[in-house]
Enzyme design. Structure first.
Site, PDB file in Angstrom:
ATOM      1  N   HIS A 141      13.070  12.146   3.531  1.00 51.77           N
ATOM      2  CA  HIS A 141      12.410  13.382   3.925  1.00 51.77           C
ATOM      3  C   HIS A 141      12.207  14.342   2.761  1.00 51.77           C
ATOM      4  O   HIS A 141      11.099  14.839   2.566  1.00 51.77           O
ATOM      5  CB  HIS A 141      13.040  14.069   5.132  1.00 51.77           C
ATOM      6  CG  HIS A 141      12.016  14.988   5.710  1.00 51.77           C
ATOM      7  ND1 HIS A 141      11.034  14.552   6.553  1.00 51.77           N
ATOM      8  CD2 HIS A 141      11.729  16.272   5.441  1.00 51.77           C
ATOM      9  CE1 HIS A 141      10.198  15.540   6.790  1.00 51.77           C
ATOM     10  NE2 HIS A 141      10.607  16.601   6.140  1.00 51.77           N
ATOM     11  N   ASP A 161       6.223  21.867 -26.405  1.00 49.46           N
ATOM     12  CA  ASP A 161       6.242  20.499 -25.861  1.00 49.46           C
ATOM     13  C   ASP A 161       7.268  20.481 -24.738  1.00 49.46           C
ATOM     14  O   ASP A 161       7.863  21.514 -24.423  1.00 49.46           O
ATOM     15  CB  ASP A 161       6.617  19.474 -26.957  1.00 49.46           C
ATOM     16  CG  ASP A 161       6.108  18.072 -26.611  1.00 49.46           C
ATOM     17  OD1 ASP A 161       6.348  17.626 -25.470  1.00 49.46           O
ATOM     18  OD2 ASP A 161       5.441  17.449 -27.454  1.00 49.46           O
ATOM     19  N   GLU A 164      11.793  13.425  -0.130  1.00 48.51           N
ATOM     20  CA  GLU A 164      10.731  12.736  -0.869  1.00 48.51           C
ATOM     21  C   GLU A 164       9.346  13.187  -0.387  1.00 48.51           C
ATOM     22  O   GLU A 164       8.418  13.367  -1.167  1.00 48.51           O
ATOM     23  CB  GLU A 164      10.893  11.214  -0.691  1.00 48.51           C
ATOM     24  CG  GLU A 164       9.707  10.363  -1.116  1.00 48.51           C
ATOM     25  CD  GLU A 164       9.525  10.293  -2.612  1.00 48.51           C
ATOM     26  OE1 GLU A 164      10.496  10.589  -3.347  1.00 48.51           O
ATOM     27  OE2 GLU A 164       8.413   9.946  -3.058  1.00 48.51           O
ATOM     28  N   ARG A 188       1.911   1.334  15.148  1.00 42.59           N
ATOM     29  CA  ARG A 188       1.504   1.140  13.762  1.00 42.59           C
ATOM     30  C   ARG A 188       1.954  -0.239  13.284  1.00 42.59           C
ATOM     31  O   ARG A 188       2.733  -0.909  13.936  1.00 42.59           O
ATOM     32  CB  ARG A 188       2.099   2.247  12.887  1.00 42.59           C
ATOM     33  CG  ARG A 188       3.593   2.279  12.861  1.00 42.59           C
ATOM     34  CD  ARG A 188       4.127   3.552  12.247  1.00 42.59           C
ATOM     35  NE  ARG A 188       4.025   3.546  10.798  1.00 42.59           N
ATOM     36  CZ  ARG A 188       4.843   4.219   9.978  1.00 42.59           C
ATOM     37  NH1 ARG A 188       5.820   4.945  10.483  1.00 42.59           N
ATOM     38  NH2 ARG A 188       4.680   4.179   8.685  1.00 42.59           N
ATOM     39  N   HIS A 229       0.841  -1.196   0.000  1.00 44.77           N
ATOM     40  CA  HIS A 229       0.000   0.000   0.000  1.00 44.77           C
ATOM     41  C   HIS A 229       0.879   1.251   0.000  1.00 44.77           C
ATOM     42  O   HIS A 229       0.704   2.147  -0.824  1.00 44.77           O
ATOM     43  CB  HIS A 229      -0.932  -0.009   1.209  1.00 44.77           C
ATOM     44  CG  HIS A 229      -1.545   1.326   1.517  1.00 44.77           C
ATOM     45  ND1 HIS A 229      -2.487   1.914   0.707  1.00 44.77           N
ATOM     46  CD2 HIS A 229      -1.326   2.205   2.527  1.00 44.77           C
ATOM     47  CE1 HIS A 229      -2.825   3.089   1.214  1.00 44.77           C
ATOM     48  NE2 HIS A 229      -2.136   3.300   2.320  1.00 44.77           N
ATOM     49  N   TYR A 287       8.600  16.066   0.673  1.00 44.38           N
ATOM     50  CA  TYR A 287       8.309  17.366   0.087  1.00 44.38           C
ATOM     51  C   TYR A 287       8.107  17.272  -1.416  1.00 44.38           C
ATOM     52  O   TYR A 287       7.388  18.085  -1.995  1.00 44.38           O
ATOM     53  CB  TYR A 287       9.404  18.376   0.468  1.00 44.38           C
ATOM     54  CG  TYR A 287       9.276  18.712   1.925  1.00 44.38           C
ATOM     55  CD1 TYR A 287       8.267  19.574   2.340  1.00 44.38           C
ATOM     56  CD2 TYR A 287      10.058  18.115   2.880  1.00 44.38           C
ATOM     57  CE1 TYR A 287       8.077  19.836   3.663  1.00 44.38           C
ATOM     58  CE2 TYR A 287       9.874  18.369   4.219  1.00 44.38           C
ATOM     59  CZ  TYR A 287       8.887  19.232   4.614  1.00 44.38           C
ATOM     60  OH  TYR A 287       8.673  19.484   5.936  1.00 44.38           O
ATOM     61  N   LYS A 309       2.918  29.936   3.870  1.00 45.24           N
ATOM     62  CA  LYS A 309       2.113  29.553   2.710  1.00 45.24           C
ATOM     63  C   LYS A 309       0.626  29.576   3.054  1.00 45.24           C
ATOM     64  O   LYS A 309      -0.197  30.119   2.312  1.00 45.24           O
ATOM     65  CB  LYS A 309       2.510  28.160   2.232  1.00 45.24           C
ATOM     66  CG  LYS A 309       3.800  28.182   1.447  1.00 45.24           C
ATOM     67  CD  LYS A 309       4.117  26.820   0.906  1.00 45.24           C
ATOM     68  CE  LYS A 309       5.186  26.896  -0.153  1.00 45.24           C
ATOM     69  NZ  LYS A 309       4.741  27.525  -1.386  1.00 45.24           N
ATOM     70  N   SER A 359      13.031   6.402 -13.859  1.00 47.12           N
ATOM     71  CA  SER A 359      11.924   7.132 -14.472  1.00 47.12           C
ATOM     72  C   SER A 359      11.774   8.513 -13.846  1.00 47.12           C
ATOM     73  O   SER A 359      11.626   9.521 -14.546  1.00 47.12           O
ATOM     74  CB  SER A 359      10.643   6.314 -14.321  1.00 47.12           C
ATOM     75  OG  SER A 359       9.523   7.130 -14.492  1.00 47.12           O
ATOM     76  N   SER A 360      11.839   8.575 -12.514  1.00 46.38           N
ATOM     77  CA  SER A 360      11.674   9.863 -11.832  1.00 46.38           C
ATOM     78  C   SER A 360      12.794  10.820 -12.190  1.00 46.38           C
ATOM     79  O   SER A 360      12.566  12.007 -12.422  1.00 46.38           O
ATOM     80  CB  SER A 360      11.689   9.679 -10.315  1.00 46.38           C
ATOM     81  OG  SER A 360      10.530   9.029  -9.911  1.00 46.38           O
ATOM     82  N   THR A 420       6.158  26.932   6.013  1.00 47.56           N
ATOM     83  CA  THR A 420       4.901  26.247   5.726  1.00 47.56           C
ATOM     84  C   THR A 420       3.730  27.094   6.205  1.00 47.56           C
ATOM     85  O   THR A 420       2.718  27.228   5.510  1.00 47.56           O
ATOM     86  CB  THR A 420       4.881  24.865   6.406  1.00 47.56           C
ATOM     87  OG1 THR A 420       6.148  24.242   6.179  1.00 47.56           O
ATOM     88  CG2 THR A 420       3.797  24.002   5.838  1.00 47.56           C
ATOM     89  N   SER A 473      -2.089  27.119  -5.177  1.00 47.77           N
ATOM     90  CA  SER A 473      -1.805  28.528  -5.446  1.00 47.77           C
ATOM     91  C   SER A 473      -2.335  28.984  -6.795  1.00 47.77           C
ATOM     92  O   SER A 473      -2.386  30.181  -7.070  1.00 47.77           O
ATOM     93  CB  SER A 473      -0.296  28.784  -5.392  1.00 47.77           C
ATOM     94  OG  SER A 473       0.213  28.371  -4.152  1.00 47.77           O
ATOM     95  N   HIS A 511      14.704  13.447  12.195  1.00 46.78           N
ATOM     96  CA  HIS A 511      13.544  13.545  13.088  1.00 46.78           C
ATOM     97  C   HIS A 511      12.630  12.323  12.921  1.00 46.78           C
ATOM     98  O   HIS A 511      11.702  12.144  13.690  1.00 46.78           O
ATOM     99  CB  HIS A 511      12.769  14.857  12.896  1.00 46.78           C
ATOM    100  CG  HIS A 511      12.034  14.994  11.610  1.00 46.78           C
ATOM    101  ND1 HIS A 511      11.867  16.188  10.970  1.00 46.78           N
ATOM    102  CD2 HIS A 511      11.408  14.101  10.837  1.00 46.78           C
ATOM    103  CE1 HIS A 511      11.175  16.024   9.872  1.00 46.78           C
ATOM    104  NE2 HIS A 511      10.886  14.763   9.762  1.00 46.78           N
ATOM    105  N   HIS A 512      12.921  11.486  11.918  1.00 48.04           N
ATOM    106  CA  HIS A 512      12.218  10.196  11.823  1.00 48.04           C
ATOM    107  C   HIS A 512      12.873   9.162  12.728  1.00 48.04           C
ATOM    108  O   HIS A 512      12.418   8.022  12.786  1.00 48.04           O
ATOM    109  CB  HIS A 512      12.252   9.673  10.384  1.00 48.04           C
ATOM    110  CG  HIS A 512      11.579  10.583   9.403  1.00 48.04           C
ATOM    111  ND1 HIS A 512      10.249  10.467   9.081  1.00 48.04           N
ATOM    112  CD2 HIS A 512      12.034  11.640   8.700  1.00 48.04           C
ATOM    113  CE1 HIS A 512       9.925  11.398   8.204  1.00 48.04           C
ATOM    114  NE2 HIS A 512      10.989  12.129   7.950  1.00 48.04           N
ATOM    115  N   TRP A 562       7.045   0.222   4.014  1.00 47.64           N
ATOM    116  CA  TRP A 562       7.530   0.966   2.846  1.00 47.64           C
ATOM    117  C   TRP A 562       8.875   1.620   3.120  1.00 47.64           C
ATOM    118  O   TRP A 562       9.586   2.033   2.228  1.00 47.64           O
ATOM    119  CB  TRP A 562       6.510   1.996   2.379  1.00 47.64           C
ATOM    120  CG  TRP A 562       6.605   3.330   3.055  1.00 47.64           C
ATOM    121  CD1 TRP A 562       6.024   3.684   4.230  1.00 47.64           C
ATOM    122  CD2 TRP A 562       7.320   4.482   2.598  1.00 47.64           C
ATOM    123  NE1 TRP A 562       6.344   4.984   4.538  1.00 47.64           N
ATOM    124  CE2 TRP A 562       7.138   5.501   3.559  1.00 47.64           C
ATOM    125  CE3 TRP A 562       8.101   4.771   1.478  1.00 47.64           C
ATOM    126  CZ2 TRP A 562       7.705   6.766   3.429  1.00 47.64           C
ATOM    127  CZ3 TRP A 562       8.671   6.037   1.364  1.00 47.64           C
ATOM    128  CH2 TRP A 562       8.463   7.011   2.328  1.00 47.64           C
TER     129      TRP A 562
END
Lengths: 550, 371, 57
Positions: free
Chosen positions: A274, A126, A276, A471, A97, A278, A352, A190-191, A349, A289, A323-324, A162
């Site tokens: 991290h 293009d 990632e 979790r 998932h 963002y 915004k 690809s990314s 943040t 926006s 911080h993870h 994950w």
């Protein structure tokens, strides 16, 4: 499944679509477009609009596959005890998932929107590298077919979450892990290619007169996101290659018995992970926006500070990874450093959110479906931001870490955050893609069922987490039963309401109220100067861009 | 004015609702240590800060949405920046964060001060149980979940402490500083008891530190919080905090039992007693991977029943249990099982489920191998 | 140079007057801003690190 959306022509009847023969009406109109037809047209296309459509359809399919996995998880958690699946399979479902939603649904969704809209928003004919564009898309079905096929292999698919912490994902992993690594490598390539293409397009192909500080914020946020992608996807590739070596070639990067360090895995993973996070939210900021000023009929408040805030978030995202890992036994100085940097991220943040609200203030606001989703984004993303602020307090994080409180937090920023933004974008730009307005009634139904479903699913998770539920467990103690039952009911509601989304898209492709070039009254950017639906080729002659003064 | 009164009433009502909900066990527990109360205080402070910011921000937002509806003929203004406002709304969050960082730093420093402990407990995570060792006291034991399988499968009614109960809880004294040294034999685990506000990862090959000074006797329950494989959800932690004198008595009893166990090495053991003891050890330690019937879980966990290759190599069998298998999930049991237990479990594996080798492994033999 | 530093600091804080921003974009050299920006990012990291070290004592 051949997508039924040739964007170069309004769809008259399904019958005409069926005979998409050698020379359809659309191709005749485009004198120099002599591509192959049928399936080969989609396989070989180098057109940014067609590739954008492919990305979006791929993303939607993955959203449903990942969603079904989530529903298996929620069904098992509906009541205490093991009813439907065994823990082995449960772990594969939570892992898949996460992987599918992150790498298969959200990221390709944003890339699809970038493909469609960035050339239109900067006035380019293009993407800068059209063949590379085709290649980066077609890598994805390969990667995810491979990833999903691991579920059928002996020992099952990835079952280590994950975040695939070593050594659970190396020494203790199922044999299919090597395939998982290969599929992530392919998705990563690809990314990276997609990001290179986006940067090249934005930096080189803007319409004459459009300076950097004239670009729409969706373009700005994607430019910064693309740099993040190029910076961190190789880090992911590095860490999974080290895993590959540990599994197959006897190295000990993450095996303490051989002199390695399992914590190093977490450092490298989160140095990727991290930014990632963002990568999955900055383009959403760009979308919101664009939508809020359109439906508030008022220019975006603090354009420059939005750009600065996006850049600050991008830079800070490289300084907060640990911080993870507050509970892995970092030295005190490291805990303090990462706590301070993480708290700092709250400032840009917050800016915004304040800017969006200041845009609404004294506007002339209407509530079409894209606006509803954008407003829900602002509110619910902010709630996710609040729990993020709480998680930043390192001492308290010892209690929150790896509980459902964290699950609630990141689902609030990713589902009513990133996913709602993608949905808002689809409602917002569908008139440009298909020439028809989306069905407003269906849109509202989809919106309200989604909002109720999302909150019913994820809000109780704050409580189950604070009450002590870890979790990634397939079964839980009795005091968590009520929260979990509510979450499961909410998940079912949210999941099924996405069928309305598909129904709306199909109806919109097939017909509906005709949209003019400028489909929304308050819309300002360049994409609204080309006809709706946008012809296959736009801006063959670059438009002259006139920036707004004052 | 009526609007304002309504808004105030609504805010007051939801604050009251939130407060009563939080008091009702939906919130982080207050806990029974100084640190846990400090953490709870930080949690509530930042929570109420978020609530206040939320009320202001969402208040302005919904006011704007309501007041400036196009359907009511609102015309849009033209401003799109204001340096003063922007400076203010950047500076205020910064100040709030500095205000939050100060107490958080103080609490964190307290949590990191594990010096001068009265008692050291080594906590070792294993798939899927905890091993506790009172350092310097020669007392150690394994703590397994004791919830019966029937309750999990729904064949029996679930007990009050479903999934949060163990065969042997960790017994700790109150009012003494206890230091935990955490490590793991296999994958990363995490040892968490919410009421003690201790959550620390147990990492193979590394030792982490944490500490606690419990203030009230009682039973405190928690779980493993780092995904550690199949039975991650079935790896509870139970701490029983008792008054210091009671703890000393308990520890003395355990020490005597340990001494009896150690003296078992010197005598000759018979087949029956080894088999009985071996079955207990096997079901507590080995069965989670190799299954109760020895069928294993190939390809990762090999079968022990019907495994002729293993039965031919008695010495390798013993060495595997003692040293583990490098690069594979099998951990080394030399530190977590006593020589008697290792001898018993190897004897059991070589004679159960139709493995009728007739081999007897004596504890003295294991002892000499360990030395 | 002073103006570059001031503008970079303003960008770090996130607020700048529109006029000054326009002037920077029209008259300033991008390289100067990028170099000063990177240096300031380094200063920020070292600063937070020193702060954390001091606080930890």
């Amino acid at each position: 499944m051949a997508p039924k959306l040739p964007p170069q022509q309004p769809l008259q009847t399904p019958a005409e679509q069926g005979n998409d023969g050698a020379a359809t009406a659309g191709h005749v109109n485009e004198g120099y477009h002599h591509g192959p037809s049928g399936l080969m047209r989609w396989l070989l296309t180098t057109n940014h609009k067609e590739i954008g459509t492919l990305y979006l359809i791929f993303s939607l399919s993955m959203f449903f596959i990942g969603g079904i996995f989530a529903l298996v998880v929620r069904a098992e958690l509906f009541q205490p005890g093991l009813q439907l699946v065994q823990p082995e399979f449960f772990n594969q479902m939570t892992t898949m998932h996460g992987l599918i939603m992150v790498f298969g649904a959200v990221m390709p969704g944003f890339v699809g929107l970038a493909n469609w809209m960035i050339p239109l928003q900067v006035g380019a004919p293009d993407m800068a590298l059209p063949r590379l564009n085709n290649f980066s898309f077609w890598l994805l079905p390969v990667a995810f077919t491979l990833l999903l096929s691991t579920l059928l292999m002996p020992g099952g698919g990835p079952n280590f979450g994950w975040t695939f912490y070593a050594p659970l994902s190396t020494t203790y992993a199922p044999p299919s892990t090597t395939f998982f690594i290969l599929s992530l490598h392919i998705a990563g390539i690809s990314s990276i290619l997609g990001a290179i293409n986006i940067i090249a397009t934005i930096l080189n192909m803007r319409a004459p007169g459009m300076r950097m500080m004239d670009m729409p914020l969706f373009v700005w946020t994607w430019l910064i996101t693309a740099f993040l992608l190029i910076a961190v996807m190789p880090v992911l590739a590095g860490v999974i290659t080290m895993m590959l070596m540990d599994i197959n070639f006897g190295t000990s990067f993450f095996n303490a018995a051989g002199g390695g360090d399992p914590v190093m895995f977490q450092h490298i993973f989160w140095f990727f992970g991290h930014p990632e996070v963002y990568i999955m939210i900055l383009p959403a900021f760009g979308i919101v926006s664009a939508i809020i000023p359109t439906f508030a009929r008022k220019r975006l408040f603090g354009y420059a500070s939005m750009v600065y805030a996006t850049s600050s978030i991008a830079i800070l995202s490289f300084l907060v990874w640990a911080h993870h890992m507050f509970a892995v036994g970092l030295p005190l100085v490291a805990e303090l450093f990462f706590m301070y940097t993480t708290m700092l991220i709250a400032v840009p943040t917050g800016v915004k959110v304040f800017n969006w609200i200041a845009t609404l203030f004294q506007g002339s606001i209407s509530f079409e479906t894209p606006m509803l989703f954008a407003l829900a984004f602002v509110v619910l993303f902010t709630i996710g931001g609040f729990s993020g602020l709480m998680l930043a307090i390192a001492p308290a994080d010892f209690q929150y870490h790896d509980t459902y409180f964290v699950v609630a937090h990141f689902h609030y920023v990713l589902v009513p955050g990133a996913v709602f933004a993608i949905m808002a974008a689809v409602y917002y730009w569908l008139p440009k893609w298909t020439g028809h307005y989306p069905n407003e009634r269906l849109g509202r139904w989809h919106f309200w069922t989604s909002v109720i479903g999302v909150n019913l699913t994820f809000f109780p998770m704050h409580f189950s987490g604070l009450a002590g539920m870890p979790r990634r467990i397939p079964d839980y103690a009795l005091q968590f039963a009520d929260f979990n039952m509510a979450s499961s009911i909410g998940a079912l509601l949210f999941g099924t309401s996405q069928l309305l989304f598909v129904l709306m898209i199909i109806k919109c492709v097939r017909g509906g109220e005709k949209a003019p070039a400028k489909a929304w009254e308050g819309a300002e950017d360049l994409e609204w100067t080309v006809p709706s639906p946008a012809p296959l080729h736009t801006f063959d002659t670059p438009p002259q861009f006139h920036h707004r003064e004052g | 004015m009526r609007n304002l009164a309504g808004v105030v009433a609504a805010i007051g009502g939801s604050v009251w609702l939130t407060r009563s909900a939080l008091a009702d066990g939906w919130n982080m527990p207050l806990g029974v240590t100084d640190v846990s109360r400090d953490i709870h205080g930080l949690h509530m402070t930042i929570f109420w800060i978020c609530v206040v910011i939320g009320i202001v921000v969402f208040g302005v937002m919904f006011y704007s949405l309501f007041r400036y509806r196009r359907s009511k003929g609102a015309k849009s203004a033209h401003f799109h920046e204001n340096t003063t406002v922007e400076v203010v709304w950047t500076a205020i969050p910064l100040l709030i964060l500095v205000g939050m960082a100060l107490p958080a730093t103080a609490t964190l420093k307290e949590m990191y001060d594990a010096e001068d402990a009265d008692l050291d407990v080594m906590v070792t995570g294993q798939q899927w149980r905890w091993h506790y060792e009172y350092l310097g006291e020669d007392v150690s034991f394994i703590s397994n979940m004791s919830t019966p399988r029937d309750q999990i499968d729904g064949a029996a009614a679930k007990g009050e402490n479903y999934l949060l109960e163990v065969d042997q809880p960790l017994v700790l004294p109150v009012d003494r500083k206890v230091r935990f040294l955490l490590t793991s034999d296999d994958v990363v685990h995490s040892w968490w008891v919410p009421d003690l506000a201790v959550k620390q990862d147990a990492i193979p090959g590394f030792v982490n530190e944490n500490w606690v000074r419990i203030e009230e006797p009682g039973t405190y329950r928690g779980q493993c919080t780092e995904l550690c494989g199949r039975n991650h959800g079935f790896m509870p932690v139970v701490v029983e905090a008792v008054p210091p004198e009671e703890f000393d008595t308990w520890l003395a009893e355990r020490k005597q039992a340990a001494a009896r166990e150690a003296s078992g090495v010197d005598r000759e053991w018979g087949m029956d007693e080894l088999m009985t003891r071996g079955q207990k050890v096997y079901e507590s330690v080995c069965a989670s991977c190799h299954q109760v019937d020895g069928s294993g879980n190939p390809p990762v966990f090999p079968a022990l029943a019907n495994n002729p290759a293993l039965m031919e190599e008695r010495d390798r069998h013993i060495a595997t249990v003692i040293n583990g298998v490098s690069g594979a999930p099998m951990p080394a049991f030399s530190s977590t099982l006593s020589p008697v237990e290792i001898a018993a479990v190897v004897t059991y594996e070589r004679n159960a489920w139709g493995n009728e080798t007739g081999d007897i492994v004596q504890p003295s033999e294991i002892q000499s191998q360990l030395e | 140079m002073w103006q570059v530093l001031k503008s970079v600091l303003a960008a770090f804080f996130g607020v700048q007057k529109d006029q000054q921003r326009k002037k920077d974009f029209e008259e300033g050299r991008p390289t100067a801003f990028i170099i000063v920006g990177l240096l300031m990012a380094l200063v920020l990291v070292v600063g937070i690190f020193l702060l954390a070290t001091t606080a930890a004592e």
